[in-house]
Motif scaffolding. Structure first.
Motif, PDB file in Angstrom:
ATOM      1  N   TYR A 337      47.888  36.794  48.414  1.00 18.41           N
ATOM      2  CA  TYR A 337      49.199  36.467  48.985  1.00 18.41           C
ATOM      3  C   TYR A 337      49.242  36.861  50.462  1.00 18.41           C
ATOM      4  CZ  TYR A 337      54.414  36.468  49.065  1.00 18.41           C
ATOM      5  OH  TYR A 337      55.733  36.261  49.349  1.00 18.41           O
ATOM      6  N   ARG A 338      50.296  37.484  50.936  1.00 20.55           N
ATOM      7  CA  ARG A 338      50.439  37.845  52.344  1.00 20.55           C
ATOM      8  C   ARG A 338      49.917  39.243  52.648  1.00 20.55           C
ATOM      9  NH1 ARG A 338      56.656  38.341  53.951  1.00 20.55           N
ATOM     10  NH2 ARG A 338      55.929  39.968  55.382  1.00 20.55           N
ATOM     11  N   HIS A 339      49.315  39.885  51.630  1.00 24.76           N
ATOM     12  CA  HIS A 339      48.915  41.289  51.784  1.00 24.76           C
ATOM     13  C   HIS A 339      47.404  41.468  51.896  1.00 24.76           C
ATOM     14  CE1 HIS A 339      52.764  41.489  49.292  1.00 24.76           C
ATOM     15  NE2 HIS A 339      53.083  41.949  50.487  1.00 24.76           N
ATOM     16  N   GLY A 340      46.680  40.392  52.224  1.00 21.40           N
ATOM     17  CA  GLY A 340      45.232  40.419  52.116  1.00 21.40           C
ATOM     18  C   GLY A 340      44.552  41.593  52.770  1.00 21.40           C
ATOM     19  N   PHE A 341      44.774  41.806  54.060  1.00 15.89           N
ATOM     20  CA  PHE A 341      44.073  42.881  54.765  1.00 15.89           C
ATOM     21  C   PHE A 341      44.553  44.248  54.316  1.00 15.89           C
ATOM     22  CE2 PHE A 341      43.269  39.201  57.315  1.00 15.89           C
ATOM     23  CZ  PHE A 341      41.967  39.384  57.748  1.00 15.89           C
ATOM     24  N   MET A 342      45.794  44.342  53.902  1.00 14.42           N
ATOM     25  CA  MET A 342      46.344  45.619  53.466  1.00 14.42           C
ATOM     26  C   MET A 342      45.743  46.068  52.135  1.00 14.42           C
ATOM     27  SD  MET A 342      50.371  46.621  53.034  1.00 14.42           S
ATOM     28  CE  MET A 342      50.655  46.135  51.335  1.00 14.42           C
ATOM     29  N   ILE A 343      45.515  45.137  51.214  1.00 21.29           N
ATOM     30  CA  ILE A 343      45.108  45.519  49.860  1.00 21.29           C
ATOM     31  C   ILE A 343      43.643  45.223  49.570  1.00 21.29           C
ATOM     32  CG2 ILE A 343      47.456  45.183  49.008  1.00 21.29           C
ATOM     33  CD1 ILE A 343      46.518  42.582  47.711  1.00 21.29           C
ATOM     34  N   ALA A 344      42.930  44.541  50.468  1.00 19.81           N
ATOM     35  CA  ALA A 344      41.549  44.155  50.185  1.00 19.81           C
ATOM     36  C   ALA A 344      40.648  45.351  49.850  1.00 19.81           C
ATOM     37  CB  ALA A 344      40.969  43.357  51.352  1.00 19.81           C
ATOM     38  N   PRO A 345      40.738  46.488  50.568  1.00 14.99           N
ATOM     39  CA  PRO A 345      39.877  47.618  50.182  1.00 14.99           C
ATOM     40  C   PRO A 345      40.140  48.113  48.761  1.00 14.99           C
ATOM     41  CG  PRO A 345      40.689  47.924  52.415  1.00 14.99           C
ATOM     42  CD  PRO A 345      41.466  46.777  51.827  1.00 14.99           C
ATOM     43  N   ALA A 346      41.395  48.073  48.318  1.00 11.39           N
ATOM     44  CA  ALA A 346      41.704  48.500  46.952  1.00 11.39           C
ATOM     45  C   ALA A 346      41.088  47.548  45.940  1.00 11.39           C
ATOM     46  CB  ALA A 346      43.223  48.575  46.769  1.00 11.39           C
ATOM     47  N   LEU A 347      41.202  46.249  46.170  1.00  9.55           N
ATOM     48  CA  LEU A 347      40.578  45.286  45.275  1.00  9.55           C
ATOM     49  C   LEU A 347      39.056  45.435  45.295  1.00  9.55           C
ATOM     50  CD1 LEU A 347      42.820  42.207  46.019  1.00  9.55           C
ATOM     51  CD2 LEU A 347      42.402  43.136  43.761  1.00  9.55           C
ATOM     52  N   LEU A 348      38.498  45.616  46.475  1.00  7.82           N
ATOM     53  CA  LEU A 348      37.054  45.822  46.598  1.00  7.82           C
ATOM     54  C   LEU A 348      36.604  46.986  45.725  1.00  7.82           C
ATOM     55  CD1 LEU A 348      34.297  45.459  48.155  1.00  7.82           C
ATOM     56  CD2 LEU A 348      35.209  47.129  49.789  1.00  7.82           C
ATOM     57  N   ASP A 349      37.251  48.115  45.852  1.00  6.96           N
ATOM     58  CA  ASP A 349      36.822  49.305  45.120  1.00  6.96           C
ATOM     59  C   ASP A 349      37.068  49.160  43.622  1.00  6.96           C
ATOM     60  OD1 ASP A 349      35.985  50.413  47.474  1.00  6.96           O
ATOM     61  OD2 ASP A 349      37.752  51.670  47.758  1.00  6.96           O
ATOM     62  N   ALA A 350      38.147  48.483  43.228  1.00  9.32           N
ATOM     63  CA  ALA A 350      38.389  48.249  41.807  1.00  9.32           C
ATOM     64  C   ALA A 350      37.311  47.350  41.212  1.00  9.32           C
ATOM     65  CB  ALA A 350      39.775  47.636  41.599  1.00  9.32           C
ATOM     66  N   VAL A 351      36.924  46.302  41.939  1.00 10.33           N
ATOM     67  CA  VAL A 351      35.859  45.412  41.463  1.00 10.33           C
ATOM     68  C   VAL A 351      34.545  46.174  41.342  1.00 10.33           C
ATOM     69  CG1 VAL A 351      34.415  43.439  42.100  1.00 10.33           C
ATOM     70  CG2 VAL A 351      36.898  43.266  42.278  1.00 10.33           C
ATOM     71  N   LEU A 352      34.214  47.000  42.331  1.00 10.42           N
ATOM     72  CA  LEU A 352      32.960  47.752  42.276  1.00 10.42           C
ATOM     73  C   LEU A 352      32.961  48.734  41.105  1.00 10.42           C
ATOM     74  CD1 LEU A 352      32.365  48.413  46.096  1.00 10.42           C
ATOM     75  CD2 LEU A 352      31.248  46.710  44.631  1.00 10.42           C
ATOM     76  N   GLU A 353      34.108  49.364  40.838  1.00 11.45           N
ATOM     77  CA  GLU A 353      34.197  50.234  39.654  1.00 11.45           C
ATOM     78  C   GLU A 353      33.921  49.448  38.382  1.00 11.45           C
ATOM     79  OE1 GLU A 353      37.335  53.870  40.603  1.00 11.45           O
ATOM     80  OE2 GLU A 353      38.083  52.048  39.639  1.00 11.45           O
ATOM     81  N   LEU A 354      34.543  48.285  38.251  1.00 11.08           N
ATOM     82  CA  LEU A 354      34.351  47.467  37.050  1.00 11.08           C
ATOM     83  C   LEU A 354      32.894  47.080  36.869  1.00 11.08           C
ATOM     84  CD1 LEU A 354      37.468  45.145  37.320  1.00 11.08           C
ATOM     85  CD2 LEU A 354      36.994  46.723  35.445  1.00 11.08           C
ATOM     86  N   LEU A 355      32.243  46.719  37.965  1.00  9.40           N
ATOM     87  CA  LEU A 355      30.870  46.254  37.878  1.00  9.40           C
ATOM     88  C   LEU A 355      29.885  47.392  37.627  1.00  9.40           C
ATOM     89  CD1 LEU A 355      30.861  43.570  40.724  1.00  9.40           C
ATOM     90  CD2 LEU A 355      31.008  43.206  38.252  1.00  9.40           C
ATOM     91  N   HIS A 356      30.258  48.607  38.007  1.00 11.31           N
ATOM     92  CA  HIS A 356      29.349  49.734  37.799  1.00 11.31           C
ATOM     93  C   HIS A 356      29.595  50.459  36.479  1.00 11.31           C
ATOM     94  CE1 HIS A 356      28.373  49.433  42.167  1.00 11.31           C
ATOM     95  NE2 HIS A 356      27.216  49.872  41.732  1.00 11.31           N
ATOM     96  N   THR A 357      30.829  50.505  36.022  1.00  5.09           N
ATOM     97  CA  THR A 357      31.147  51.319  34.842  1.00  5.09           C
ATOM     98  C   THR A 357      31.800  50.536  33.707  1.00  5.09           C
ATOM     99  OG1 THR A 357      33.376  51.955  35.570  1.00  5.09           O
ATOM    100  CG2 THR A 357      31.529  53.265  36.407  1.00  5.09           C
ATOM    101  N   GLY A 358      32.227  49.306  33.966  1.00  2.00           N
ATOM    102  CA  GLY A 358      32.908  48.544  32.929  1.00  2.00           C
ATOM    103  C   GLY A 358      34.386  48.828  32.831  1.00  2.00           C
ATOM    104  N   GLN A 359      34.888  49.737  33.645  1.00  3.28           N
ATOM    105  CA  GLN A 359      36.325  50.016  33.669  1.00  3.28           C
ATOM    106  C   GLN A 359      36.721  50.492  35.060  1.00  3.28           C
ATOM    107  OE1 GLN A 359      37.228  53.186  30.809  1.00  3.28           O
ATOM    108  NE2 GLN A 359      35.036  53.413  30.493  1.00  3.28           N
ATOM    109  N   SER A 360      38.029  50.531  35.327  1.00  5.23           N
ATOM    110  CA  SER A 360      38.486  50.873  36.668  1.00  5.23           C
ATOM    111  C   SER A 360      39.755  51.714  36.616  1.00  5.23           C
ATOM    112  CB  SER A 360      38.756  49.618  37.502  1.00  5.23           C
ATOM    113  OG  SER A 360      39.336  49.968  38.749  1.00  5.23           O
ATOM    114  N   PRO A 361      39.624  53.029  36.807  1.00  3.14           N
ATOM    115  CA  PRO A 361      40.828  53.862  36.942  1.00  3.14           C
ATOM    116  C   PRO A 361      41.698  53.431  38.122  1.00  3.14           C
ATOM    117  CG  PRO A 361      38.895  55.224  36.530  1.00  3.14           C
ATOM    118  CD  PRO A 361      38.396  53.835  36.779  1.00  3.14           C
ATOM    119  N   LEU A 362      41.067  52.928  39.186  1.00  5.86           N
ATOM    120  CA  LEU A 362      41.856  52.470  40.335  1.00  5.86           C
ATOM    121  C   LEU A 362      42.761  51.313  39.949  1.00  5.86           C
ATOM    122  CD1 LEU A 362      39.373  52.539  43.360  1.00  5.86           C
ATOM    123  CD2 LEU A 362      41.444  53.914  43.079  1.00  5.86           C
ATOM    124  N   ALA A 363      42.244  50.365  39.182  1.00  3.94           N
ATOM    125  CA  ALA A 363      43.065  49.230  38.764  1.00  3.94           C
ATOM    126  C   ALA A 363      44.279  49.707  37.978  1.00  3.94           C
ATOM    127  CB  ALA A 363      42.232  48.250  37.947  1.00  3.94           C
TER     128      ALA A 363
END
Length: 377
Positions: A337-363
């Motif tokens: 949406y309109r928050h791309g640059f503001m929230i992109a690092p959070a999405l990045l880190d949540a995706v990396l958590e999912l891909l490394h551990t299968g779950q994401s406390p950040l999400a």
């Protein structure tokens, strides 16, 4: 749709993998750099070139303003914004080129006739501060404090709000730096290459181990809830205007933001328009943008218009981002949406958590939707 935790059907990234990314906008480039840094073999396909033409990320002000944005979004997005503010300096330090980054807060102004709207906004921001921990307290400004904080508006505005700690970066410098870093890291980038999910069979011989779809509105054929929300932005060169930080003007019809960049460049935009129309900006909207900027600082009268651009932001029905597994080995990230640059690092880190551990406390902390696509509605 079904909420899935953990993501046991995604390949673990504990060992080097072949990862293909569709979409060379902000999210795709961030993921490519982080995965390549971690030793994975990354291939990217983007419909545009290194300058990200056609991407929503190119037409943006790139403000990092979680409290200011809470007027139109949810606490989870505010928390993502807090995470992003803390994370951006480290992400930028990894890049091959410097990127303008500033964290001098947000200034909110209004004319006397709009004091009622400003009071309602202040109440909304106060509720957010009560609901989200660790947000710096907003500071009401009288004439003297406003003049001391932002001398460029002294005498024209007599009160305002200051939101300390908020920031911004230069979106185009960032996209360029990400492209240069991908090249240094050996990411195989295919510019001007429109590819679809069906073009790949992840997990089969000669195919990627994992496919990440970050195409924004390019993914509408597969994620039918996506819609485009039109944004209009003007870039000005106004070396005589000395605004030091992103400034927002409260107005009942055309509230605007003014984001000062380097070398006398300003990015000016307004609220979003519910439309898939990508035609040039209208005379009316252009006049409203420029008139509102002039009302903040008369020096904009002598500014030079560098660009007047429109773009569509990828948006889901609730205006919130989501991570979705389309099928085994295919992960989709969309709806910024309109928050791309503001929230992109959070999405990045949540995706990396999912891909490394299968779950994401950040999400979970961000109330970020992580779901399985329903392929048979």
């Amino acid at each position: 749709m079904h909420t899935l935790t953990p993501f046991h059907f995604l390949p673990s990234l504990d060992t080097p993998r072949a990862v293909t990314i569709l979409g060379a906008g902000l999210m795709g480039r961030l993921l490519a750099v982080q995965l390549a840094h971690a030793g994975h073999h990354v291939t990217m396909h983007g419909i545009g070139g290194p300058d990200a033409e056609g991407s929503a990320a190119r037409v943006a002000a790139a403000m990092l303003a979680p409290l200011a944005e809470s007027a139109i979004t949810e606490p989870g997005v505010v928390r993502m914004g807090q995470h992003g503010l803390a994370r951006w300096p480290g992400l930028l330090a990894q890049l091959a080129k410097p990127v303008f980054f500033q964290q001098d807060g947000t200034l909110i102004l209004w004319h006397r006739q709009d004091a009622g709207d400003a009071a309602r906004l202040q109440q909304t921001l106060a509720r957010t501060q009560g609901a989200v921990a660790d947000l710096p307290a907003m500071q009401p400004l009288d004439s003297a404090r406003l003049a001391a904080l932002e001398p460029a508006v002294a005498g024209r505005f007599h009160q305002g709000l200051y939101l300390p700690g908020e920031g911004q970066l230069d979106n185009r410098q960032l996209l360029t730096a990400l492209a240069a870093t991908m090249q240094e890291l050996g990411v195989a980038v295919h510019w001007h290459s429109a590819r679809n999910v069906q073009d790949f069979r992840p997990g089969e011989a000669g195919q990627p181990d994992l496919l990440l779809d970050c195409r924004g509105l390019g993914a509408r054929a597969h994620w039918r809830e996506l819609r485009g929300v039109r944004g209009e932005v003007v870039r000005l060169h106004a070396p005589d205007v000395q605004l030091q930080r992103p400034t927002r003007l409260v107005h009942p019809r055309y509230p605007i933001y003014i984001a000062p960049k380097q070398d006398g460049v300003f990015v000016i935009g307004a609220t979003e328009i519910e439309s898939d129309d990508l035609s040039p900006a209208s005379v009316r909207s252009t006049l409203e943008l420029l008139s509102a900027a002039y009302a903040v600082h008369p020096g904009f009268a002598e500014a030079r218009i560098l660009e007047l651009a429109t773009q569509l932001r990828p948006t889901l029905p609730d205006n919130l981002p989501a991570i979705r597994v389309r099928e085994p080995r295919v992960l989709e990230v969309n709806g910024l949406y309109r928050h791309g640059f503001m929230i992109a690092p959070a999405l990045l880190d949540a995706v990396l958590e999912l891909l490394h551990t299968g779950q994401s406390p950040l999400a979970q902390r961000f109330e970020l939707r992580v779901q399985l696509a329903d392929l048979h509605p």
